[in-house]
Structure formats: structure tokens, C-alpha cells
Design a protein around this motif. Sequence first.
Motif, PDB file in Angstrom:
ATOM      1  N   THR A   1      13.720  -8.851 -25.265  1.00  0.00           N
ATOM      2  CA  THR A   1      13.444  -9.414 -23.947  1.00  0.00           C
ATOM      3  C   THR A   1      11.958  -9.206 -23.679  1.00  0.00           C
ATOM      4  N   PHE A   2      11.323 -10.204 -23.138  1.00  0.00           N
ATOM      5  CA  PHE A   2       9.881 -10.139 -22.897  1.00  0.00           C
ATOM      6  C   PHE A   2       9.588 -10.330 -21.424  1.00  0.00           C
ATOM      7  N   ARG A   3       8.711  -9.506 -20.890  1.00  0.00           N
ATOM      8  CA  ARG A   3       8.263  -9.649 -19.504  1.00  0.00           C
ATOM      9  C   ARG A   3       7.130 -10.660 -19.468  1.00  0.00           C
ATOM     10  N   ALA A   4       7.158 -11.520 -18.491  1.00  0.00           N
ATOM     11  CA  ALA A   4       6.156 -12.577 -18.399  1.00  0.00           C
ATOM     12  C   ALA A   4       4.977 -12.211 -17.511  1.00  0.00           C
ATOM     13  N   GLU A   5       5.166 -11.256 -16.588  1.00  0.00           N
ATOM     14  CA  GLU A   5       4.079 -10.971 -15.662  1.00  0.00           C
ATOM     15  C   GLU A   5       2.888 -10.322 -16.370  1.00  0.00           C
ATOM     16  N   ASP A   6       1.722 -10.598 -15.864  1.00  0.00           N
ATOM     17  CA  ASP A   6       0.487 -10.077 -16.424  1.00  0.00           C
ATOM     18  C   ASP A   6       0.313  -8.620 -15.996  1.00  0.00           C
ATOM     19  N   SER A   7       0.153  -7.726 -16.940  1.00  0.00           N
ATOM     20  CA  SER A   7      -0.062  -6.318 -16.626  1.00  0.00           C
ATOM     21  C   SER A   7      -0.934  -5.698 -17.692  1.00  0.00           C
ATOM     22  N   HIS A   8      -1.823  -4.841 -17.256  1.00  0.00           N
ATOM     23  CA  HIS A   8      -2.754  -4.203 -18.188  1.00  0.00           C
ATOM     24  C   HIS A   8      -2.668  -2.684 -18.091  1.00  0.00           C
ATOM     25  N   THR A   9      -1.468  -2.150 -17.895  1.00  0.00           N
ATOM     26  CA  THR A   9      -1.309  -0.704 -17.818  1.00  0.00           C
ATOM     27  C   THR A   9      -0.626  -0.201 -19.077  1.00  0.00           C
ATOM     28  N   SER A  10      -0.880   1.050 -19.406  1.00  0.00           N
ATOM     29  CA  SER A  10      -0.252   1.628 -20.592  1.00  0.00           C
ATOM     30  C   SER A  10       1.221   1.940 -20.356  1.00  0.00           C
ATOM     31  N   ARG A  11       1.647   1.934 -19.114  1.00  0.00           N
ATOM     32  CA  ARG A  11       3.036   2.255 -18.797  1.00  0.00           C
ATOM     33  C   ARG A  11       3.899   1.015 -18.602  1.00  0.00           C
ATOM     34  N   HIS A  12       3.317  -0.139 -18.688  1.00  0.00           N
ATOM     35  CA  HIS A  12       4.071  -1.365 -18.449  1.00  0.00           C
ATOM     36  C   HIS A  12       4.809  -1.768 -19.722  1.00  0.00           C
ATOM     37  N   LEU A  13       6.089  -1.993 -19.598  1.00  0.00           N
ATOM     38  CA  LEU A  13       6.919  -2.369 -20.734  1.00  0.00           C
ATOM     39  C   LEU A  13       6.938  -3.887 -20.852  1.00  0.00           C
ATOM     40  N   ALA A  14       6.305  -4.412 -21.871  1.00  0.00           N
ATOM     41  CA  ALA A  14       6.224  -5.863 -22.036  1.00  0.00           C
ATOM     42  C   ALA A  14       7.368  -6.405 -22.892  1.00  0.00           C
ATOM     43  N   GLU A  15       7.917  -5.586 -23.763  1.00  0.00           N
ATOM     44  CA  GLU A  15       8.999  -6.030 -24.643  1.00  0.00           C
ATOM     45  C   GLU A  15       9.996  -4.896 -24.809  1.00  0.00           C
ATOM     46  N   PHE A  16      11.273  -5.218 -24.758  1.00  0.00           N
ATOM     47  CA  PHE A  16      12.315  -4.231 -24.989  1.00  0.00           C
ATOM     48  C   PHE A  16      13.565  -4.963 -25.483  1.00  0.00           C
ATOM     49  N   TRP A  17      14.495  -4.211 -26.024  1.00  0.00           N
ATOM     50  CA  TRP A  17      15.748  -4.798 -26.493  1.00  0.00           C
ATOM     51  C   TRP A  17      16.817  -4.578 -25.428  1.00  0.00           C
ATOM     52  N   MET A  18      17.624  -5.590 -25.191  1.00  0.00           N
ATOM     53  CA  MET A  18      18.613  -5.519 -24.131  1.00  0.00           C
ATOM     54  C   MET A  18      19.951  -6.032 -24.642  1.00  0.00           C
ATOM     55  N   ILE A  19      21.008  -5.369 -24.193  1.00  0.00           N
ATOM     56  CA  ILE A  19      22.354  -5.848 -24.482  1.00  0.00           C
ATOM     57  C   ILE A  19      22.897  -6.462 -23.192  1.00  0.00           C
ATOM     58  N   GLU A  20      23.489  -7.629 -23.329  1.00  0.00           N
ATOM     59  CA  GLU A  20      24.029  -8.345 -22.180  1.00  0.00           C
ATOM     60  C   GLU A  20      25.494  -8.694 -22.434  1.00  0.00           C
ATOM     61  N   PRO A  21      26.413  -7.855 -21.943  1.00  0.00           N
ATOM     62  CA  PRO A  21      27.826  -8.195 -22.110  1.00  0.00           C
ATOM     63  C   PRO A  21      28.227  -9.302 -21.148  1.00  0.00           C
ATOM     64  N   GLU A  22      29.137 -10.131 -21.591  1.00  0.00           N
ATOM     65  CA  GLU A  22      29.673 -11.194 -20.743  1.00  0.00           C
ATOM     66  C   GLU A  22      31.004 -10.702 -20.178  1.00  0.00           C
ATOM     67  N   LEU A  23      31.094 -10.619 -18.854  1.00  0.00           N
ATOM     68  CA  LEU A  23      32.306 -10.141 -18.196  1.00  0.00           C
ATOM     69  C   LEU A  23      32.849 -11.235 -17.282  1.00  0.00           C
ATOM     70  N   CYS A  24      34.047 -11.665 -17.556  1.00  0.00           N
ATOM     71  CA  CYS A  24      34.675 -12.678 -16.700  1.00  0.00           C
ATOM     72  C   CYS A  24      35.416 -12.001 -15.558  1.00  0.00           C
ATOM     73  N   PHE A  25      35.269 -12.543 -14.382  1.00  0.00           N
ATOM     74  CA  PHE A  25      36.001 -12.089 -13.200  1.00  0.00           C
ATOM     75  C   PHE A  25      35.826 -10.594 -12.952  1.00  0.00           C
ATOM     76  N   ALA A  26      34.630 -10.085 -13.193  1.00  0.00           N
ATOM     77  CA  ALA A  26      34.350  -8.665 -13.019  1.00  0.00           C
ATOM     78  C   ALA A  26      33.543  -8.444 -11.749  1.00  0.00           C
ATOM     79  N   GLY A  27      33.806  -7.331 -11.128  1.00  0.00           N
ATOM     80  CA  GLY A  27      33.045  -6.933  -9.955  1.00  0.00           C
ATOM     81  C   GLY A  27      32.019  -5.875 -10.332  1.00  0.00           C
ATOM     82  N   LEU A  28      31.318  -5.384  -9.334  1.00  0.00           N
ATOM     83  CA  LEU A  28      30.282  -4.385  -9.565  1.00  0.00           C
ATOM     84  C   LEU A  28      30.855  -3.127 -10.205  1.00  0.00           C
TER      85      LEU A  28
END
Length: 108
Positions: free
Chosen positions: A11-38
Motif C-alpha cells: 500500500t502506498f501513501r500518496a500525500e507529499d511528506s518529507h519526514t523520516s517518520r512518515h510511512l510511505a509504503e507498507f504491506w496491508m492485509i484486507e479481509p473481506e467480511l460479508c454482513f459484518a459489523g464493527l
Amino acid sequence: ALSDVYTFGPTFRAEDSHTSRHLAEFWMIEPELCFAGLKDDMDLAEDYLKFCVHHALTKCAADLEVLQQIEGWDKELIPRLKNILEKPFTRLTYTEAIKILQDDVANK
């Protein structure tokens, strides 16, 4: 109905940032949940994290021991990971979480 459907990828962040703490790229898991609540979503996230921690503790114990010995690293890494498995996650509302953070800042 489908089961065990998810995506896992970079996953890539699109916003412009020039800090050493800004995460521009990371790996993400996205489960698909049908009819699920919070609550269902929170339960799944907790179960998945606990699965990953259990896997690390059982399959990578020697590696965790080495990490625990590195100067400057968490000397209580393994007990802290075991604690994740032993206790249910605390569930808070957004308002409750903000109050805890404000109280912590005020007490420093």
C-alpha cells in the motif's frame, strides 16, 4: 458464499511528506467480511494478530530469543508477546481513547 477471501499487498501513501517518520509504503492485509459489523471486524483483527503472535512464538522462538538479547531492544519481548495471547484486547470508544491520551499527556 465465499470464505477466507482477502488481499495482501503493498500500500502506498500518496500525500507529499518529507519526514523520516512518515510511512510511505507498507504491506496491508484486507479481509473481506460479508454482513459484518464493527465488533466482527474487531474480533477478526484480534484473532488474526493472536494467530500471528502464536505462530512467531512457536515457529520462531529461537529468533525471538536472539532479538530479546540485542542491546537496546525489548528485554521482555517474549513475555510481552505471550501477554497478547493470554488476555482479550481492551475495546474502547474513540472518546474513551482520547480521554486516556489527554490524561497521560497531562500527567507528564
